[in-house]
Every structure is written in structure tokens, then in C-alpha cells.
Design a protein around this motif. Structure first.
Motif, PDB file in Angstrom:
ATOM      1  N   VAL A  85      60.055  29.797  48.489  1.00  0.00           N
ATOM      2  CA  VAL A  85      60.590  30.298  47.220  1.00  0.00           C
ATOM      3  C   VAL A  85      61.278  31.634  47.493  1.00  0.00           C
ATOM      4  N   SER A  86      62.341  31.923  46.759  1.00  0.00           N
ATOM      5  CA  SER A  86      63.024  33.204  46.934  1.00  0.00           C
ATOM      6  C   SER A  86      62.087  34.360  46.617  1.00  0.00           C
ATOM      7  N   ASP A  87      62.109  35.391  47.459  1.00  0.00           N
ATOM      8  CA  ASP A  87      61.351  36.595  47.161  1.00  0.00           C
ATOM      9  C   ASP A  87      61.796  37.152  45.812  1.00  0.00           C
ATOM     10  N   THR A  88      60.854  37.721  45.065  1.00  0.00           N
ATOM     11  CA  THR A  88      61.215  38.261  43.757  1.00  0.00           C
ATOM     12  C   THR A  88      60.345  39.469  43.434  1.00  0.00           C
ATOM     13  N   ASN A  89      60.782  40.245  42.439  1.00  0.00           N
ATOM     14  CA  ASN A  89      60.070  41.438  41.995  1.00  0.00           C
ATOM     15  C   ASN A  89      59.759  41.338  40.513  1.00  0.00           C
ATOM     16  N   GLU A  90      58.639  41.927  40.148  1.00  0.00           N
ATOM     17  CA  GLU A  90      58.178  41.880  38.772  1.00  0.00           C
ATOM     18  C   GLU A  90      57.688  43.263  38.367  1.00  0.00           C
ATOM     19  N   LEU A  91      58.231  43.803  37.286  1.00  0.00           N
ATOM     20  CA  LEU A  91      57.719  45.031  36.695  1.00  0.00           C
ATOM     21  C   LEU A  91      56.640  44.686  35.678  1.00  0.00           C
ATOM     22  N   TYR A  92      55.652  45.569  35.535  1.00  0.00           N
ATOM     23  CA  TYR A  92      54.650  45.332  34.504  1.00  0.00           C
ATOM     24  C   TYR A  92      54.260  46.641  33.826  1.00  0.00           C
ATOM     25  N   ASP A 125      40.856  59.846  25.369  1.00  0.00           N
ATOM     26  CA  ASP A 125      39.670  59.080  25.748  1.00  0.00           C
ATOM     27  C   ASP A 125      39.774  57.599  25.389  1.00  0.00           C
ATOM     28  N   LEU A 126      40.764  57.241  24.565  1.00  0.00           N
ATOM     29  CA  LEU A 126      40.794  55.898  24.019  1.00  0.00           C
ATOM     30  C   LEU A 126      41.763  54.963  24.733  1.00  0.00           C
ATOM     31  N   VAL A 127      42.892  55.470  25.172  1.00  0.00           N
ATOM     32  CA  VAL A 127      43.978  54.615  25.670  1.00  0.00           C
ATOM     33  C   VAL A 127      44.157  54.774  27.176  1.00  0.00           C
ATOM     34  N   GLY A 128      44.221  53.660  27.863  1.00  0.00           N
ATOM     35  CA  GLY A 128      44.573  53.646  29.272  1.00  0.00           C
ATOM     36  C   GLY A 128      45.855  52.860  29.463  1.00  0.00           C
ATOM     37  N   PHE A 129      46.618  53.182  30.499  1.00  0.00           N
ATOM     38  CA  PHE A 129      47.847  52.439  30.749  1.00  0.00           C
ATOM     39  C   PHE A 129      48.102  52.325  32.244  1.00  0.00           C
ATOM     40  N   SER A 130      48.850  51.277  32.604  1.00  0.00           N
ATOM     41  CA  SER A 130      49.263  51.048  33.983  1.00  0.00           C
ATOM     42  C   SER A 130      50.704  50.593  33.981  1.00  0.00           C
ATOM     43  N   VAL A 131      51.466  51.060  34.951  1.00  0.00           N
ATOM     44  CA  VAL A 131      52.839  50.616  35.136  1.00  0.00           C
ATOM     45  C   VAL A 131      53.070  50.426  36.627  1.00  0.00           C
ATOM     46  N   GLY A 132      53.823  49.398  36.992  1.00  0.00           N
ATOM     47  CA  GLY A 132      54.003  49.161  38.416  1.00  0.00           C
ATOM     48  C   GLY A 132      54.988  48.069  38.721  1.00  0.00           C
ATOM     49  N   ASN A 133      55.090  47.745  40.004  1.00  0.00           N
ATOM     50  CA  ASN A 133      55.990  46.713  40.498  1.00  0.00           C
ATOM     51  C   ASN A 133      55.245  45.828  41.496  1.00  0.00           C
ATOM     52  N   ILE A 134      55.456  44.513  41.379  1.00  0.00           N
ATOM     53  CA  ILE A 134      54.880  43.550  42.313  1.00  0.00           C
ATOM     54  C   ILE A 134      56.021  42.857  43.050  1.00  0.00           C
ATOM     55  N   LEU A 135      55.968  42.891  44.370  1.00  0.00           N
ATOM     56  CA  LEU A 135      56.899  42.125  45.204  1.00  0.00           C
ATOM     57  C   LEU A 135      56.182  40.867  45.675  1.00  0.00           C
ATOM     58  N   TYR A 136      56.751  39.696  45.344  1.00  0.00           N
ATOM     59  CA  TYR A 136      56.189  38.403  45.747  1.00  0.00           C
ATOM     60  C   TYR A 136      56.991  37.854  46.924  1.00  0.00           C
ATOM     61  N   ASP A 137      56.306  37.586  48.028  1.00  0.00           N
ATOM     62  CA  ASP A 137      56.913  36.957  49.211  1.00  0.00           C
ATOM     63  C   ASP A 137      56.179  35.642  49.429  1.00  0.00           C
ATOM     64  N   VAL A 138      56.785  34.547  48.969  1.00  0.00           N
ATOM     65  CA  VAL A 138      56.141  33.230  48.958  1.00  0.00           C
ATOM     66  C   VAL A 138      56.971  32.258  49.787  1.00  0.00           C
ATOM     67  N   ASP A 139      56.314  31.523  50.669  1.00  0.00           N
ATOM     68  CA  ASP A 139      57.008  30.525  51.481  1.00  0.00           C
ATOM     69  C   ASP A 139      57.680  29.477  50.591  1.00  0.00           C
ATOM     70  N   MET A 166      49.454  32.182  56.367  1.00  0.00           N
ATOM     71  CA  MET A 166      49.506  33.019  55.180  1.00  0.00           C
ATOM     72  C   MET A 166      50.816  32.700  54.468  1.00  0.00           C
ATOM     73  N   ASN A 167      50.723  31.925  53.393  1.00  0.00           N
ATOM     74  CA  ASN A 167      51.935  31.427  52.750  1.00  0.00           C
ATOM     75  C   ASN A 167      52.392  32.288  51.569  1.00  0.00           C
ATOM     76  N   GLU A 168      51.660  33.354  51.281  1.00  0.00           N
ATOM     77  CA  GLU A 168      52.106  34.294  50.251  1.00  0.00           C
ATOM     78  C   GLU A 168      51.571  35.678  50.551  1.00  0.00           C
ATOM     79  N   VAL A 169      52.418  36.676  50.342  1.00  0.00           N
ATOM     80  CA  VAL A 169      52.015  38.079  50.403  1.00  0.00           C
ATOM     81  C   VAL A 169      52.572  38.774  49.172  1.00  0.00           C
ATOM     82  N   ASP A 170      51.721  39.486  48.456  1.00  0.00           N
ATOM     83  CA  ASP A 170      52.136  40.288  47.305  1.00  0.00           C
ATOM     84  C   ASP A 170      51.890  41.759  47.614  1.00  0.00           C
ATOM     85  N   LEU A 171      52.884  42.585  47.346  1.00  0.00           N
ATOM     86  CA  LEU A 171      52.765  44.027  47.508  1.00  0.00           C
ATOM     87  C   LEU A 171      52.943  44.680  46.146  1.00  0.00           C
TER      88      LEU A 171
END
Length: 239
Positions: free
Chosen positions: A112-119, A96-110, A81-86
Motif C-alpha cells: 500500500v502507498s505510504d501515507t500520513n495522518e494528522l490527529y 484540571d479538566l481538559v486534556g488534548f493531543s495533536v500529532g502525525n502518524i506515518l504509515y509504512d505498509v507493504d 514486518m509488514n507494517e511500521v507506524d511512526l
């Protein structure tokens, strides 16, 4: 070892959520495994050189508007398993019209330096369901990846559904941390199709195909992406 720690953390957090008083809120969970001909991400072919296919397991646990997700990529050639994303996600609606999502992704990739991404994503519950999502890597690579997509679903029968989508992206790079150039460019166009078969209330079998092509010379020359295609099947179980 890091991968096993990451997987254990997700399982532990999920168990805590489900066992706590928070479980009084509406909750759901699912687990799935996908087999794809290629690991394709944002136009990049991330297959190991000798991989004939990849296996991608995942799981989601939702409590109210919050979702904790695990996703992994397993090399067919090495079995590793060479990558895990949390991912931690909060999704809701504004009327009724608008939906939204906000979050954080942690990338753990062989390799490559681990990194975080907000979206942050915003979608409209209208024809073609347009959606705008901005991903900001605030950790190692300092890139901003923006997507604008449309899609539509078709109910073919009580158990069968078809989905079609198209997404265009734009990438802003940081000279020191990203691709080594303080520049930005139209990145890639993705066309997708999926077919879902609901075997029963819990089990779903899905087929999907994804085509990607670069949208600019910079995307080809700097980011190094090319025309790519992948297809696969997913077996999922909803609890």
C-alpha cells in the motif's frame, strides 16, 4: 529495507533527544512486545491469510510533552514486518479538566502507498473520561476517521488494574482516494478490556481483548468490515 530505515530513524532520533540539552526536561521511555490472535485495526482484519497470530513490537520516547513512537506488525506466517507506524505526538492539559493531543502518524505498509495522518484528540478528566479524536489522512487516501470513546479504570490491588472501554466511530470518505465513494457512514463500535499486572517499577504484563462490529450497512458493504475479535498479551519495560 524501508522498514529497517524507519526503525533506525526512530532509534537515531531517540538517541539525539536523550543526549541533547532537551533531556533536562522530564523524560521517559518504554519498549514492549505484544502477541495477538489477530491484527485488528478500526474494524478491519489485517492478518495475512495464513497467520495464526501476529507479533507487534513498539517503543516510545517522551521528552516533556513530546513523544516519538514506533510500532510494527510481524506476520507469524512469513516472519516479515509488514507494517511500521511512526508517530510524533504532543500532549498537554488545559486546566484540571481538559486534556488534548495533536500529532502525525506515518504509515509504512507493504503493498500500500505510504501515507500520513494528522490527529487531534480532546478528553475530559471526569466520569467515564469521554474522549473525541479526529484523524485526517491528508496524504494518499483523504479520509477522516472520528472516534468518540468512554472508559474507566479499576484498581484491583497495588499491582493489578482493570480497564474497560467503548468507542464508536464515523468515517468520511473521498471518492478519488479512499474507498472509491464520496460518502460517509457510521463505521464501527469497539468494546475493549485490559488487565495490567505491574511486576515491579519497570516491568508490566498486560492482557487485552477487543471486540468490533460495524455500525451501518455502508460499513459492511463499502468498507467491508464484519464482526471481529482479537485478544493478546503484552510485555513492556519502562526505563
Amino acid at each position: 529495507m524501508k522498514k529497517m530505515v524507519s526503525v533506525g530513524l526512530v532509534v537515531f532520533c531517540a538517541a539525539l533527544f536523550l543526549a541533547s540539552p532537551v533531556a533536562a526536561f522530564e523524560s521517559s521511555a518504554d519498549a514492549y512486545v505484544s502477541v495477538y490472535s489477530k491484527y485488528l485495526w478500526r474494524g478491519f482484519d489485517l492478518n495475512m491469510p495464513d497467520d495464526d497470530f501476529v507479533v507487534q513490537p513498539g517503543a516510545d520516547v517522551s521528552i516533556g510533552n513530546f513523544t516519538v513512537s514506533f510500532w510494527g506488525n510481524i506476520s507469524e506466517d512469513t516472519g516479515d514486518m509488514n507494517e511500521v507506524d511512526l508517530t510524533l505526538d504532543y500532549s498537554s492539559t488545559l486546566g484540571d479538566l481538559v486534556g488534548f493531543s495533536v500529532g502525525n502518524i506515518l504509515y509504512d505498509v507493504d503493498g500500500v502507498s505510504d501515507t500520513n495522518e494528522l490527529y487531534l484528540g480532546v478528553s475530559l478528566n471526569t466520569i467515564l473520561e469521554p474522549a473525541l479524536t479526529i484523524y485526517y489522512d491528508y496524504d494518499e487516501f483523504k479520509t477522516v476517521y472520528t472516534t468518540l470513546g468512554i472508559g474507566h479504570g479499576f484498581t484491583l490491588s497495588e499491582a493489578l488494574a482493570l480497564s474497560l472501554g467503548a468507542t464508536a466511530s464515523y468515517l468520511a470518505d473521498d471518492e478519488q482516494d479512499g474507498f472509491g465513494t464520496d460518502d460517509s457512514w457510521f463505521h464501527n463500535l469497539e468494546l475493549s478490556a485490559g488487565l495490567d499486572y505491574s511486576y515491579n517499577d519497570n516491568i508490566t504484563i498486560s492482557g487485552a481483548a477487543l471486540y468490533s462490529e460495524p455500525l451501518s450497512d455502508d460499513a459492511e458493504d463499502i468498507a467491508g468490515i464484519d464482526q471481529e475479535f482479537t485478544a493478546g498479551v503484552t510485555l513492556s519495560y519502562a526505563f
